[in-house]
Design a protein around this motif. Sequence first.
Motif, short mmCIF file in Angstrom:
data_model
loop_
_atom_site.label_atom_id
_atom_site.label_comp_id
_atom_site.label_asym_id
_atom_site.label_seq_id
_atom_site.Cartn_x
_atom_site.Cartn_y
_atom_site.Cartn_z
N HIS A 1 10.85 1.56 -42.53
CA HIS A 1 11.64 1.27 -43.71
C HIS A 1 12.72 0.22 -43.52
O HIS A 1 13.43 -0.11 -44.45
CB HIS A 1 12.24 2.57 -44.27
CG HIS A 1 11.20 3.46 -44.86
ND1 HIS A 1 10.43 4.31 -44.08
CD2 HIS A 1 10.76 3.63 -46.13
CE1 HIS A 1 9.57 4.97 -44.84
NE2 HIS A 1 9.75 4.56 -46.12
N THR A 2 12.85 -0.29 -42.31
CA THR A 2 13.76 -1.42 -42.09
C THR A 2 12.98 -2.51 -41.39
O THR A 2 11.82 -2.32 -41.02
CB THR A 2 14.97 -1.02 -41.21
OG1 THR A 2 14.47 -0.59 -39.96
CG2 THR A 2 15.81 0.05 -41.85
N ASP A 3 13.65 -3.63 -41.19
CA ASP A 3 12.98 -4.73 -40.49
C ASP A 3 13.31 -4.76 -39.01
O ASP A 3 13.08 -5.77 -38.34
CB ASP A 3 13.36 -6.06 -41.15
CG ASP A 3 12.41 -6.38 -42.28
OD1 ASP A 3 11.34 -5.75 -42.32
OD2 ASP A 3 12.73 -7.25 -43.12
N MET A 4 13.85 -3.68 -38.46
CA MET A 4 14.19 -3.68 -37.04
C MET A 4 12.91 -3.69 -36.21
O MET A 4 11.93 -3.03 -36.56
CB MET A 4 14.98 -2.41 -36.70
CG MET A 4 16.34 -2.33 -37.37
SD MET A 4 17.44 -3.59 -36.77
CE MET A 4 17.96 -2.87 -35.24
N PRO A 5 12.87 -4.44 -35.10
CA PRO A 5 11.67 -4.46 -34.25
C PRO A 5 11.43 -3.11 -33.59
O PRO A 5 12.38 -2.47 -33.12
CB PRO A 5 11.96 -5.55 -33.22
CG PRO A 5 13.40 -5.84 -33.32
CD PRO A 5 13.91 -5.35 -34.63
N ALA A 6 10.21 -2.73 -33.54
CA ALA A 6 9.85 -1.40 -33.05
C ALA A 6 10.15 -1.22 -31.57
O ALA A 6 10.57 -0.15 -31.13
CB ALA A 6 8.37 -1.15 -33.31
N ASP A 7 9.97 -2.30 -30.76
CA ASP A 7 10.18 -2.16 -29.31
C ASP A 7 11.62 -1.85 -28.99
O ASP A 7 11.92 -1.15 -28.02
CB ASP A 7 9.70 -3.43 -28.58
CG ASP A 7 10.43 -4.66 -29.07
OD1 ASP A 7 10.61 -4.80 -30.29
OD2 ASP A 7 10.83 -5.48 -28.23
N VAL A 8 12.57 -2.35 -29.83
CA VAL A 8 13.98 -2.08 -29.57
C VAL A 8 14.32 -0.65 -29.97
O VAL A 8 14.94 0.08 -29.21
CB VAL A 8 14.86 -3.09 -30.35
CG1 VAL A 8 16.32 -2.76 -30.16
CG2 VAL A 8 14.55 -4.50 -29.91
N VAL A 9 13.86 -0.28 -31.14
CA VAL A 9 14.25 1.02 -31.67
C VAL A 9 13.57 2.16 -30.91
O VAL A 9 14.19 3.13 -30.53
CB VAL A 9 13.91 1.10 -33.17
CG1 VAL A 9 14.25 2.49 -33.72
CG2 VAL A 9 14.67 0.03 -33.93
N MET A 10 12.28 2.00 -30.64
CA MET A 10 11.53 3.11 -30.08
C MET A 10 11.32 3.02 -28.59
O MET A 10 10.62 3.84 -28.01
CB MET A 10 10.19 3.23 -30.80
CG MET A 10 10.37 3.51 -32.27
SD MET A 10 8.83 3.55 -33.13
CE MET A 10 8.17 5.12 -32.58
#
Lengths: 93, 417
Positions: free
Chosen positions: A15-24
């Motif tokens: 639901h946001t544009d944050m990159p997945a590798d950073v967040v997860m």
Amino acid sequence: MQKWPNSFKKWFVNHTDMPADVVMDLPRITIIGQLHIYIENHKGVLAFSNNELRLSLKHGHLQIKGDNFVLKNILPEEILLEGLIKQVFFIDE
Amino acid sequence: MKKNWNEAFFGHVNVTIKGRLPEQFINLCVKNGITIWDIKRIDDKSVSCSLLLSDIRKVKPVLKSTDCRIHFVDRKGFPFLLKRLLSRTGIIIGMVLFLAILFVLSNIVWRIDVTGADPKLESEIRKLLKKNDLHVGAFEFFLPSTEDIESYLSGKLTKVTWLGVSKDGTTYRVDVVQKELPKEDKQPGPRNLIASKKAVIYDIFVENGQAAVEPDQVVQPGQLLISGMIGNEKDPKFVGAKGKVIGETWYRSTTAVPLKSNYKTYTGNTYTKHQLRLFGWDMPLWGLEKKPYKTFDREVTVKPVHFLIWDLPIAYKRITYRQTEQANKKLTEEAAVKAGKEAAYKKLKGKLPDKAKIISRKVENKDVKDGVLTLKIFYIVHENIAVQNLISPEEQQEKIEKAKEKEKEKEEKSQDN
């Protein structure tokens, strides 16, 4: 108990544009043709030989198969592998 | 090939790591911040990789804890290159020779500039400098100081008003201000010659103009000596008066001569110390006595050593001690009078113009008081007392006309009477 933060992260990424590798905390893998493979966010080398590289990830392993492997550069979080890359496997444990 | 400046400059090594689990070694290296790259598997138990030279020490505990062995294959980079170069005597000799030559050339005079002198004077200056060993290619070490050269040159050259010698690195500069000889006065226009001081006319030579005084006449300062106006009053002509008026003038001088005097003389004994100055420290080379004489004059010469544009913190220092002696001199009255006369004569001579002649002198008064002889001397001098004084013809004409009018009036008055 471990599940709901993970599902929250997934929902956040979706639901946001944050990159997945950073967040997860996932590995980011960049492959240039068959020449280079560049892996960020790995957790150490498990096995290395001329035709195989096994890296430990946060969840599971990464197996890369090919020929004439040379570890061009290795830093705590990233790795640059050179050679002829043929296969990349994600192995869950 | 990936090349990073650090590797090239600080050096790196190719090694093979032998052990049961070389991967363990790689992981630990990465964890400990050791830069490792170009990892290749050789066989089951060994890998080859590259390490920074500066990280070699950090590798040893890692090897121990992972039970691996290291074997050095190749050494690359600047430190190893330097080591190889240094093992060749030819290169070392060449480098040393290069520095030595550079050093020698830095201490040589490369140029002498003479500014402000005409070609004749310039060649004269260069000749004098050469006599003093200062020429292109001379070693700066053996040269006298610039002050010495300056005083030597200004002593030898008479045509020079001011002379400065300075040093700019390997160039010596001689700046000259030349005396400009006053040109023959060709001051146009009419003028008179008048007296500059009180005198008795001794002789008068008129080249141009009309003499207004006669020999043996007493003149006051400013009095007309040779008039620039010739012809009769009705039709005057104005010329530039020219000539010489020798006047007898008088001077009085007072000189004091002490009968007792203390003065210093050199005995001729000298003692020279040679020192090497290193970083402000004076290291004696020759001459170790602290105070060679009881009374002396000290003369210190410091010669700095140059390298290219820098002054090295090394200098050669020479200290010369000249032994002195205090001497008492007692003058008899006669000798004192003689000395006083001479001093007074010299002083007067310096004040008078070159062509003045001192005709006679007479000691008027002699007085000894508190060991000091006071002399009063009277001089008679023959010198040219004429100085130029410009006149404007118009004013002169007006004056003449006024005088005429007055005379006419007088005549009229007398006629009336």
